[in-house]
Design a protein around this motif. Structure first.
Motif, mmCIF file in Angstrom:
data_model
loop_
_atom_site.group_PDB
_atom_site.id
_atom_site.type_symbol
_atom_site.label_atom_id
_atom_site.label_comp_id
_atom_site.label_asym_id
_atom_site.label_seq_id
_atom_site.Cartn_x
_atom_site.Cartn_y
_atom_site.Cartn_z
ATOM 1 N N TYR A 93 15.313 7.737 -7.229
ATOM 2 C CA TYR A 93 13.955 7.191 -7.327
ATOM 3 C C TYR A 93 13.012 8.207 -6.695
ATOM 4 C CZ TYR A 93 16.118 2.755 -8.648
ATOM 5 O OH TYR A 93 16.828 1.779 -9.306
ATOM 6 N N ARG A 94 12.074 8.703 -7.504
ATOM 7 C CA ARG A 94 11.125 9.725 -7.027
ATOM 8 C C ARG A 94 9.703 9.260 -7.291
ATOM 9 N NH1 ARG A 94 14.166 13.230 -10.231
ATOM 10 N NH2 ARG A 94 15.732 14.389 -9.045
ATOM 11 N N PHE A 95 8.921 9.220 -6.233
ATOM 12 C CA PHE A 95 7.508 8.852 -6.385
ATOM 13 C C PHE A 95 6.746 9.297 -5.144
ATOM 14 C CE2 PHE A 95 10.027 5.186 -4.930
ATOM 15 C CZ PHE A 95 9.444 4.934 -3.707
ATOM 16 N N THR A 96 5.435 9.320 -5.278
ATOM 17 C CA THR A 96 4.562 9.657 -4.160
ATOM 18 C C THR A 96 3.699 8.434 -3.876
ATOM 19 O OG1 THR A 96 4.539 11.967 -4.847
ATOM 20 C CG2 THR A 96 2.773 11.261 -3.365
ATOM 21 N N PRO A 97 3.961 7.734 -2.770
ATOM 22 C CA PRO A 97 3.195 6.503 -2.518
ATOM 23 C C PRO A 97 1.722 6.794 -2.240
ATOM 24 C CG PRO A 97 4.766 6.927 -0.733
ATOM 25 C CD PRO A 97 4.971 7.999 -1.740
ATOM 26 N N PRO A 98 0.825 6.223 -3.050
ATOM 27 C CA PRO A 98 -0.605 6.462 -2.815
ATOM 28 C C PRO A 98 -1.150 5.637 -1.646
ATOM 29 C CG PRO A 98 -0.307 5.018 -4.722
ATOM 30 C CD PRO A 98 1.066 5.407 -4.252
ATOM 31 N N ASP A 99 -0.485 4.512 -1.363
ATOM 32 C CA ASP A 99 -1.000 3.582 -0.360
ATOM 33 C C ASP A 99 -0.103 3.547 0.872
ATOM 34 O OD1 ASP A 99 -2.906 2.731 -2.300
ATOM 35 O OD2 ASP A 99 -1.383 1.396 -3.162
ATOM 36 N N ALA A 100 -0.739 3.433 2.040
ATOM 37 C CA ALA A 100 0.021 3.199 3.271
ATOM 38 C C ALA A 100 0.219 1.699 3.425
ATOM 39 C CB ALA A 100 -0.749 3.763 4.455
ATOM 40 N N GLY A 101 1.152 1.310 4.297
ATOM 41 C CA GLY A 101 1.302 -0.107 4.598
ATOM 42 C C GLY A 101 2.731 -0.595 4.608
ATOM 43 N N THR A 102 2.861 -1.915 4.642
ATOM 44 C CA THR A 102 4.162 -2.568 4.771
ATOM 45 C C THR A 102 4.594 -3.135 3.422
ATOM 46 O OG1 THR A 102 3.563 -3.133 7.040
ATOM 47 C CG2 THR A 102 5.424 -4.330 6.076
ATOM 48 N N TYR A 103 5.727 -2.682 2.951
ATOM 49 C CA TYR A 103 6.250 -3.089 1.634
ATOM 50 C C TYR A 103 7.724 -3.433 1.799
ATOM 51 C CZ TYR A 103 1.867 -0.904 0.422
ATOM 52 O OH TYR A 103 0.524 -0.609 0.379
ATOM 53 N N TRP A 104 8.418 -3.706 0.699
ATOM 54 C CA TRP A 104 9.865 -3.932 0.824
ATOM 55 C C TRP A 104 10.562 -3.531 -0.459
ATOM 56 C CZ3 TRP A 104 12.548 -8.928 -0.545
ATOM 57 C CH2 TRP A 104 11.748 -9.794 -1.276
ATOM 58 N N TYR A 105 11.872 -3.377 -0.369
ATOM 59 C CA TYR A 105 12.652 -2.961 -1.532
ATOM 60 C C TYR A 105 13.785 -3.956 -1.748
ATOM 61 C CZ TYR A 105 15.768 -0.666 1.947
ATOM 62 O OH TYR A 105 16.590 -0.382 3.015
#
Ligand code: C2O
Ligand code: CU
Ligand code: CU
Length: 464
Positions: free
Chosen positions: A119-131
């Motif tokens: 999985y390759r990506f550049t996160p544009p947003d900071a913050g709290t997420y989950w997978y």
């Protein structure tokens, strides 16, 4: 499901990992120097006194690692599936390109035993997420397969402590073993609740926090059913962000049950807590009464911070909807007209039941035929989505690939904010707006996973 043979070595490793508890679970896996390895596996861990067999995790014998990425920096997660069933990894709330979204049959094929995916990506947003997985989602989530992903700000604000807490109820008997995960009767109503509330896979743990310090408490509701009503009695602080995105206006601090913060399945909140008490209790207002999820114990020499010292979170680079030029789309979330389903594939956990629908269509969630899009959105245009819940149950409605701005509700005052998951209460209609800036087929579903799996799912297509 077959279980991993338990050798003495894995047993000891598992027990050691369980003993290390939160400390181990909280040790972040940092992206940056090459790909981050991530392995889904069958495991066992002690939630109650006896280790629970038949769990799934992205770690051995413990809760999945907290992944830490950095805003604007390319990330690569090298995933491998070591379970005896198919899976994928989805990055809930992260705005990623469609082919990295990890939805079985929609953005990639499900991954079998021993198969991997980068999985390759550049996160544009900071913050709290989950997978979490997006194939046999209900069972895999219930057995523990999910973790927190934190995207650090390009310039991280200075808190005295950053404390990620994953909330989850496990459905366990007194012997610590899983009881039937789903009750169809419940799936057709509010969903099946777990029996053991946990925070970071521990029952009522105690976390050390710096006395007089400012703590960034990142709460993630990874539960498949429970809408938490969270509060921290007598405490002081500021609600910093909802669902990853910083708030641009004040929200009441949840110091009492009256001001409790509703956190539905899939949702997150970042609380800026000023530690003023020797012990702060994280409470949830559940049906049987108030319950404590965790205890925050103050320690160390007093830092003497004040609320005025609370770091500000920089806004994320979200596309501002052009409300004047918006097109309207209506969605109604309802009971299913379809009844039982035929066909579908069991590879990702087909239930054979349809209790729910979007716009009168009951979808086959996680099935090889995603059907037709609920709507086709022109790339770059603004849309106002009217979301109407005509049922008597709560539905946290989640959209992949794009964040949307909450405009208002016909039932209550909502603080305008950006989110990927909006809770619709019984009979409520909410309006949200978004710019369709991410091309692809984006799943749109209820995050009460039994609802998702029994029809309350669909997808929006954004043209390329
Ligand atoms: Cu949290 Cu479709 O996912
Ligand atoms: Cu998602
Ligand atoms: Cu629902």
């Amino acid at each position: 499901m077959t279980r991993m043979p338990m050798t003495r070595r894995t047993l000891i490793a598992g027990l050691a990992a369980a003993a290390a508890g939160a400390a181990l679970a909280a040790r972040p896996l940092r992206a940056g120097a090459g790909p981050v390895p991530l392995v889904a596996r069958a495991t066992r861990a002690a939630i109650l006194d006896t280790p629970t067999e038949g769990m799934f995790s992205y770690a051995e014998g413990a809760m999945s690692p907290v992944l830490r990425l950095r805003q604007g920096e390319p990330a690569e997660i090298r995933f491998r599936n070591d379970m005896d069933e198919m899976t994928t990894v989805h990055w809930h709330g992260l705005r990623v390109p469609h082919d990295m979204d990890g939805v079985a049959w929609v953005s990639q094929l499900p991954l079998g035993t021993g198969e991997g995916f980068d999985y390759r990506f550049t996160p544009p947003d900071a913050g709290t997420y989950w997978y979490h997985p997006h194939c046999n989602t209900f069972e895999q989530l219930q057995r523990g397969l999910n973790g927190i992903v934190i995207v650090d700000e390009a310039e991280p604000p200075a808190f005295d402590l950053d404390l990620p807490v994953l909330l989850r109820d496990f459905r366990l008997g007194k012997d610590g073993q899983f009881t039937p995960l789903s009750v169809p009767r419940n799936a057709a109503r509010g969903g099946t609740l777990g029996s053991v509330m946990t925070a970071n896979w521990q029952v009522d743990p105690q976390f050390e926090v710096p006395s007089g310090g400012l703590v960034r408490l990142r709460l993630v509701n990874s539960d498949v059913t429970r809408v938490h009503q969270l509060y921290l009695p007598d405490s002081t602080g500021q609600v910093l962000a909802l669902d990853g995105h910083p708030l641009d206006r004040q929200m009441p601090w949840p110091a009492t049950v009256e001001t409790a913060l509703a956190l539905a399945p899939g949702q997150r909140c970042d609380l800026g807590l000023l530690v003023t008490l020797p012990a702060t209790h994280l409470m949830t207002d559940a049906k049987g009464g108030a319950r404590r999820l965790a205890r925050l114990a103050a320690g160390g020499t007093a830092l003497g911070r004040g609320l005025a010292d609370m770091p500000r979170l920089p806004p994320n680079p979200l596309p501002e909807p052009d409300l004047g030029a918006a097109e309207r789309l209506d969605f109604v979330f309802g009971w299913s007209p379809a009844g039982d389903a035929t066909g579908g594939s069991s590879l990702c956990g087909e239930t054979g039941q349809r209790f729910w629908s979007i716009n009168r269509i009951a979808a086959a969630a996680d099935g090889p035929d995603p059907g037709a899009p609920l709507a086709i959105l022109q790339r770059g245009r603004t849309y106002i989505l009217t979301l109407r819940n005509e049922t008597q149950n709560d539905h946290p409605i989640h959209l992949h690939g794009m964040a949307f701005r909450v405009l208002g509700s016909d039932r209550r005052v909502l603080v305008p904010h950006w989110t990927d998951t909006i809770l619709l209460r019984e009979g409520e209609t909410v309006e949200v707006a978004l710019v369709a800036d991410n091309p692809g087929d984006w799943v749109f579903h209820c995050h009460v996973i039994e609802h998702q799996k029994t029809g309350l799912s669909g997808f929006l297509r954004v043209t390329t």
